[in-house]
Motif scaffolding. Sequence first.
Motif, PDB file in Angstrom:
ATOM      1  N   ILE A  70       0.813  -1.217   0.000  1.00 57.78           N
ATOM      2  CA  ILE A  70       0.000   0.000   0.000  1.00 57.78           C
ATOM      3  C   ILE A  70       0.851   1.274   0.000  1.00 57.78           C
ATOM      4  O   ILE A  70       0.557   2.231  -0.704  1.00 57.78           O
ATOM      5  N   ARG A  71       1.942   1.243   0.757  1.00 54.39           N
ATOM      6  CA  ARG A  71       2.791   2.450   0.834  1.00 54.39           C
ATOM      7  C   ARG A  71       3.348   2.853  -0.529  1.00 54.39           C
ATOM      8  O   ARG A  71       3.526   4.026  -0.818  1.00 54.39           O
ATOM      9  N   GLN A  72       3.605   1.852  -1.373  1.00 58.80           N
ATOM     10  CA  GLN A  72       4.197   2.170  -2.683  1.00 58.80           C
ATOM     11  C   GLN A  72       3.205   2.813  -3.644  1.00 58.80           C
ATOM     12  O   GLN A  72       3.600   3.386  -4.655  1.00 58.80           O
ATOM     13  N   VAL A  73       1.920   2.667  -3.343  1.00 54.08           N
ATOM     14  CA  VAL A  73       0.908   3.254  -4.230  1.00 54.08           C
ATOM     15  C   VAL A  73       0.774   4.755  -3.975  1.00 54.08           C
ATOM     16  O   VAL A  73       0.418   5.524  -4.868  1.00 54.08           O
ATOM     17  N   HIS A 108      -4.490   1.122   7.388  1.00 54.08           N
ATOM     18  CA  HIS A 108      -3.141   1.705   7.262  1.00 54.08           C
ATOM     19  C   HIS A 108      -3.226   3.230   7.217  1.00 54.08           C
ATOM     20  O   HIS A 108      -2.506   3.933   7.929  1.00 54.08           O
ATOM     21  N   LEU A 109      -4.141   3.745   6.395  1.00 55.01           N
ATOM     22  CA  LEU A 109      -4.237   5.198   6.227  1.00 55.01           C
ATOM     23  C   LEU A 109      -4.660   5.880   7.527  1.00 55.01           C
ATOM     24  O   LEU A 109      -4.163   6.947   7.868  1.00 55.01           O
ATOM     25  N   GLU A 110      -5.583   5.229   8.253  1.00 53.01           N
ATOM     26  CA  GLU A 110      -6.060   5.840   9.507  1.00 53.01           C
ATOM     27  C   GLU A 110      -4.945   5.978  10.529  1.00 53.01           C
ATOM     28  O   GLU A 110      -4.965   6.873  11.359  1.00 53.01           O
ATOM     29  N   ILE A 116      -8.245  12.107   5.707  1.00 54.19           N
ATOM     30  CA  ILE A 116      -8.370  11.360   4.456  1.00 54.19           C
ATOM     31  C   ILE A 116      -9.501  12.049   3.685  1.00 54.19           C
ATOM     32  O   ILE A 116     -10.636  12.125   4.167  1.00 54.19           O
ATOM     33  N   ILE A 117      -9.147  12.592   2.535  1.00 50.60           N
ATOM     34  CA  ILE A 117     -10.135  13.303   1.720  1.00 50.60           C
ATOM     35  C   ILE A 117     -10.424  12.439   0.494  1.00 50.60           C
ATOM     36  O   ILE A 117      -9.490  12.079  -0.240  1.00 50.60           O
ATOM     37  N   ILE A 118     -11.683  12.114   0.291  1.00 47.26           N
ATOM     38  CA  ILE A 118     -12.018  11.261  -0.856  1.00 47.26           C
ATOM     39  C   ILE A 118     -12.791  12.067  -1.896  1.00 47.26           C
ATOM     40  O   ILE A 118     -13.872  12.590  -1.613  1.00 47.26           O
TER      41      ILE A 118
END
Length: 261
Positions: A70-73, A108-110, A116-118
């Motif tokens: 996920i981090r690489q994305v 992971h993001l939390e 977190i803006i979607i």
Amino acid sequence: MSRIIVVTSGKGGVGKSSVSVNLAMALADHQLKVCLIDGDFGLKNLDVMMGLENRVVYDLNDVVEGRCDIRQVLVKDKRMHTLHLLPACKSLSFDQLDTKIMESLIHHLEKEYDFIIIDSPAGVEQGFNYATSIAHEAIVVVNLDLASLRDSDRVVGLLMKKGIHQISMVINKMNQDDIESGKSLMVSDAIDILSLPVLGIVYDHHDMIEANNKGMPVYLKKDHLLHKCFHHIALRVLGHKVDYVQCKKRGWFSRIILGIE
Ligand SMILES: Nc1ncnc2c1ncn2[C@@H]1O[C@H](COP(=O)(O)OP(=O)(O)O)[C@@H](O)[C@H]1O
Ligand SMILES: [Mg+2]
């Protein structure tokens, strides 16, 4: 725990992506850690608006298929070091992604981000459903025309049905001459129709289009009226009480904005 905010609207073209990018920048300017998710799978436009298209190497589908983690994305912004973009997926929409992968992504993001803006896709199916199922709050972007406001009213109903009750609106592309000449509705009409708090006003300005096309978000122009608009929106998101940005004399402004000052 991050604040997860979905930016949505009734119809396309009202400025959701523009608001998402510039709000994300304005929050990151406060040294807050912000992850901007491009939920508009298929169109892949936030990377272009941010000038990051050459830095996009992987997308979520590569995570699903084990080519990266996920981090690489996540793509780090060139100017705001606490801002990352999760680019749109070329081949899959949100709801086609494996739930477990999405859960671990959000988990992971939390842990990593304050916000977190979607940027939710236009319309109220697929991606909208997914985005609203993970968000805690919503910003509805509207223009001052009847079609935009009516479609937004429907979206507000759907957001509430999804359990999102912290909803505010950003009035984008506000044109003072059009309001004066009666071609455009007024801010007070939007309040009457939607009954939402006004998080901010963004004026109609051709520099926004140019900035988007150049991959240099308008927020980066420090002396620009639109920079100030987004600065104030970010302050309101952070709970500060600030005035609405005005560019004409106060008497005129109060008359137009009547009901929100
Ligand atoms: N405040 C504004 N003033 C002038 N043009 C704008 C403004 N906000 C957005 N635009 C332009 O309107 C178009 C649609 O904006 P966009 O953010 O892509 O909308 P959406 O994501 O809702 O489809 C783009 O060309 C964009 O540059
Ligand atoms: Mg968009």
